[in-house]
Design a protein around this motif. Sequence first.
Motif: not given
Length: 183
Positions: A150-178
């Motif tokens: 997996y590639e877990v990204l917690e900010t929408a701004s980092s989505v463009e820069a990150a490229q990978s063949d893994t399963n990408r999860i983009v999280i937008t939340s008021d709290k940090t995900a565990r």
Amino acid sequence: MDAVDAASVTMDCDTADCTLTDCTVSGTLAVTMDCGDLAITSTTVGKLCRMQSQLGDIRATDVTCGSSDVLLSCGDLTLEQYVETDSVQTSAFLLDLGDLAPDQSVLYDANLTLNCGNLTASDTALYAGTTIVSDLGDITLQLRGASSTYEVLETASSVEAAQSDTNRIVITSDKTARVTYTQ
């Protein structure tokens, strides 16, 4: 409704609980609930599994479907051994007020939106591109497999820069995900 074998199934329930057990639907399953709980068990849906509820919980156990379109205005969604098979079609899960709890499940290209509620995933695979939006609530993910899957990204701004063949999860939340992994 028990042991139905059909090309498609459409159910509208106004003020009662509804249950589907041991069903096979080659096309689309569409269930609309006004007030009451929905339980789907040991069911196979070839294409789209559409579930909508204004007031009530939905529990889907041992369900296989192509993709999903789920809308809950007020209620919890529990997915146990819920497996999507269509790796191309986007699935949508929108909960206005309620918790989402997938357990031992597989979701492809899922958009998970919780306006007010917790997301707690246990031993669940989130394959392809998954988007999680949580306005008010906790996110706890135990992802099936290793962290290298997996590639877990917690900010929408980092989505463009990150490229990978893994399963990408983009999280937008008021709290940090565990996030943890089964391997």
